[in-house]
Design an enzyme around this catalytic site. Sequence first.
Site, PDB file in Angstrom:
ATOM      1  N   ASP A  23     -57.287  -1.249  51.821  1.00 15.58           N
ATOM      2  CA  ASP A  23     -56.720  -0.134  52.601  1.00 15.58           C
ATOM      3  C   ASP A  23     -57.540  -0.058  53.875  1.00 15.58           C
ATOM      4  OD1 ASP A  23     -56.154   2.399  53.777  1.00 15.58           O
ATOM      5  OD2 ASP A  23     -56.812   3.699  51.981  1.00 15.58           O
ATOM      6  N   LYS A  86     -58.885   1.924  64.403  1.00 17.42           N
ATOM      7  CA  LYS A  86     -57.259   1.669  63.834  1.00 17.42           C
ATOM      8  C   LYS A  86     -56.484   2.302  64.965  1.00 17.42           C
ATOM      9  CE  LYS A  86     -54.421   2.232  59.677  1.00 17.42           C
ATOM     10  NZ  LYS A  86     -54.634   2.899  58.382  1.00 17.42           N
ATOM     11  N   GLU A 186     -48.343   1.714  53.586  1.00 26.56           N
ATOM     12  CA  GLU A 186     -49.289   2.420  52.856  1.00 26.56           C
ATOM     13  C   GLU A 186     -48.395   3.382  51.813  1.00 26.56           C
ATOM     14  OE1 GLU A 186     -51.681   4.607  55.984  1.00 26.56           O
ATOM     15  OE2 GLU A 186     -52.578   2.649  56.282  1.00 26.56           O
ATOM     16  N   ASP A 209     -48.730  11.433  53.933  1.00 25.02           N
ATOM     17  CA  ASP A 209     -50.267  10.898  53.814  1.00 25.02           C
ATOM     18  C   ASP A 209     -50.914  11.639  55.238  1.00 25.02           C
ATOM     19  OD1 ASP A 209     -52.431   9.363  54.375  1.00 25.02           O
ATOM     20  OD2 ASP A 209     -51.414   7.529  54.242  1.00 25.02           O
TER      21      ASP A 209
HETATM   22  P1  ADP Z   1     -58.022   7.439  56.576  1.00 27.07           P
HETATM   23  O1  ADP Z   1     -56.791   6.925  55.824  1.00 27.07           O
HETATM   24  O2  ADP Z   1     -57.450   8.189  57.835  1.00 27.07           O
HETATM   25  O3  ADP Z   1     -58.944   6.442  56.798  1.00 27.07           O
HETATM   26  P2  ADP Z   1     -58.907   9.123  54.309  1.00 27.07           P
HETATM   27  O4  ADP Z   1     -57.573   9.067  53.655  1.00 27.07           O
HETATM   28  O5  ADP Z   1     -60.099   8.540  53.875  1.00 27.07           O
HETATM   29  O6  ADP Z   1     -58.541   8.537  56.058  1.00 27.07           O
HETATM   30  O7  ADP Z   1     -58.988  10.739  54.616  1.00 27.07           O
HETATM   31  C1  ADP Z   1     -60.312  10.973  55.489  1.00 27.07           C
HETATM   32  C2  ADP Z   1     -60.009  12.261  55.926  1.00 27.07           C
HETATM   33  O8  ADP Z   1     -60.052  13.306  54.742  1.00 27.07           O
HETATM   34  C3  ADP Z   1     -61.179  12.907  56.704  1.00 27.07           C
HETATM   35  O9  ADP Z   1     -60.704  13.627  58.016  1.00 27.07           O
HETATM   36  C4  ADP Z   1     -61.995  13.856  55.769  1.00 27.07           C
HETATM   37  O10 ADP Z   1     -62.653  14.859  56.772  1.00 27.07           O
HETATM   38  C5  ADP Z   1     -60.873  14.323  55.116  1.00 27.07           C
HETATM   39  N1  ADP Z   1     -61.401  14.909  53.809  1.00 27.07           N
HETATM   40  C6  ADP Z   1     -62.069  14.334  52.801  1.00 27.07           C
HETATM   41  N2  ADP Z   1     -62.352  15.077  51.760  1.00 27.07           N
HETATM   42  C7  ADP Z   1     -61.655  16.301  52.124  1.00 27.07           C
HETATM   43  C8  ADP Z   1     -61.626  17.671  51.440  1.00 27.07           C
HETATM   44  N3  ADP Z   1     -62.023  17.658  50.418  1.00 27.07           N
HETATM   45  N4  ADP Z   1     -60.675  18.384  52.030  1.00 27.07           N
HETATM   46  C9  ADP Z   1     -60.416  18.279  53.185  1.00 27.07           C
HETATM   47  N5  ADP Z   1     -60.392  17.102  54.046  1.00 27.07           N
HETATM   48  C10 ADP Z   1     -61.184  16.118  53.382  1.00 27.07           C
HETATM   49 MG    MG Z   2     -55.213   6.349  54.764  1.00 28.95          MG
END
Ligand code: ADP
Ligand code: MG
Length: 624
Positions: A23, A86, A186, A209
């Site tokens: 991912d 990205k 995804e 997502d």
């Molecule tokens: P991506 O797929 O874009 O790489 P992720 O799925 O890893 O991202 O999500 C990252 C985002 O999730 C970040 O903006 C982070 O601040 C947010 N995030 C992580 N934990 C929490 C939470 N407990 N509550 C709200 N937002 C969260």
């Molecule tokens: Mg993601």
Amino acid sequence: MAKISINIASGSIEKRNVVVGIDLGTTNSLVAYNESNPSKPVLVGENNNCIVPSVVYFDENNLPIVGSQAKNQIAQHPERTIFSVKRLLGKNFGDLSGKTDYLGYKIIHDDQENMVKVNVGGHYYNPIQLSSIILKELKEKAESFLNATVDKAVITVPAYFNDSQRQATKDAGKLAGLDVLRIVNEPTAASLAYGMNLTDADKTILVYDFGGGTFDVSILKLEQGVFEVIATHGDTYLGGDDIDKQIVQHWLLQNGIDLEILNKNQIQELRLFAENAKIEISNNPHIPFEKSLKFGNIELNTYIDYIILIEISAEIIAKTMHSVDLSLRDAKLQPSQIDEIVLVGGSTRFPEIYNQLSSKFPKVHINNQINPDEVVALGAAVEADILAGNRKDILLLDVTPLSLGIETAGELMDVLIPRNSKIPTRVGREYTTSVDGQINMKIAVFQGEREMVTQNRKLGEFILKNIPAMPAGFPKIEIQFALNSDGVLKVAAKELRSGIAQEVEILPANGLTDSEVERMLESGLLNAQQDINLRLEQEAVNEANQLIYTAERFLSKHGNLLSENEIFGTKQRIDALKGLLTTNNRNEILSGVEALNDYTRPFAERVMDVAVSAALKGNKIQEL
Ligand code: ADP
Ligand code: MG
């Protein structure tokens, strides 16, 4: 858990070959593999180091450091710390205009490769190279964790990624030494992680997502174990980052501080601080967050609570819900026709998301038991296992996220494969020439949803040569589009009367051939930034030139059909438009176009000559 095999003949230890699932996220990246006996996907890494922040920091010697260590450098060295790559992948500078304010690093537009670059300490990196650095880190992480050779992978991308972005992701994999067996959407991966394919029941699944940098909703149909994406919607500029920005803005407003007085380090520090506040509140909605933050002599009160957080993120969440509505509309489904919802992305941990989705879909089961930030990687590992030949029972179908078409007269987009078409697919359509004796025809392939090709993304072009000289409108030129399941587009053109034909495999504009990938490693030269406004103006100029050309030809060919007055009126408007062209004023040029167009439009109908009439109406391929 790592298995070692021994070559009995040579007595040497042979490393296994494992196909991993990756991912490659905007914010965080993860790698997973599939364990056998019992078969289940597992993340690479120990409990709290599975997630690798998608951040690259270049140290003083320009050596890249990836992950949490790099993320820690954002505040200290914003200009050397690259995040959200990205969002840049498969994009040119124009795509990004006005959307780079929050980045601490420098984005450069390289005219030659039509791809943005990032300048770090005088070295230039494009998003493919930067992504490959992250992928390489993941590959090495998996290799040491599994004690195996990892050179094959499945990489996931948002469902709405266009072909350029998919190709760029593949190229990044190749550059990292990975053979990318498949690019998987995804939402499809997330559904695989939930094993939705393992029951006999047919289902309609909505995958929501909400990550760090992107939002993406997809509706999948699962029939007899086969997934099919039937609709996708999303926004590459909507994610948890945007909530962080709102928090920063809220604090600045509360403290009466202007963003301008903060330097880049401070802005980044504040950004990370806001993210922590958000996560803390989202995990414990009843406990307000309040810490004081000092920047030199500026003291900042950072109070925020759940109610404020919901308030300032309401608009962002509303946008995601609107996308959900649009995806339902595209799929022609009512909320009640959705059987399952899957939550993906760290930002779905925010309870407000669950609440709003459950009131929008009152009776639908919302799947959130697998960590939303891990579910995509786990599903990618399942897919990797399928492709490794370990599971023969599952098949994946996908759709193309953006329309594909060709340029026709007046720079109009003529769509051959509409967005959301199932792939693989093949479509053919017939065209003709617009001038007598035209022997060459340019076929320019574009992708996008706008009416003007200049607003869409050009994927490539070729020229069908040596068409036998025939009167305008006489040749029958069939254009065939064939899009395979890897997203590669084959475009074939054939003049049916003479049989002359030509076929081209279109690589997305930002996609790279093997040798280009190699050449890319040598840093390119910095080119001047493109003037975006010039492009808009150029469109009007093109339109005017096209109209002047057809109107003049009309006069010389069919002047006899017009009265003296009409000839004079046409010439007058042609001259007026020519005059306007010298002003370089877009609106004035367009008003001149309209005047001439309106005046000459009725004439076209008087003429029996199909080609000229059609050319005036603008539905023929532009002549060379
Ligand atoms: P991506 O797929 O874009 O790489 P992720 O799925 O890893 O991202 O999500 C990252 C985002 O999730 C970040 O903006 C982070 O601040 C947010 N995030 C992580 N934990 C929490 C939470 N407990 N509550 C709200 N937002 C969260
Ligand atoms: Mg993601």
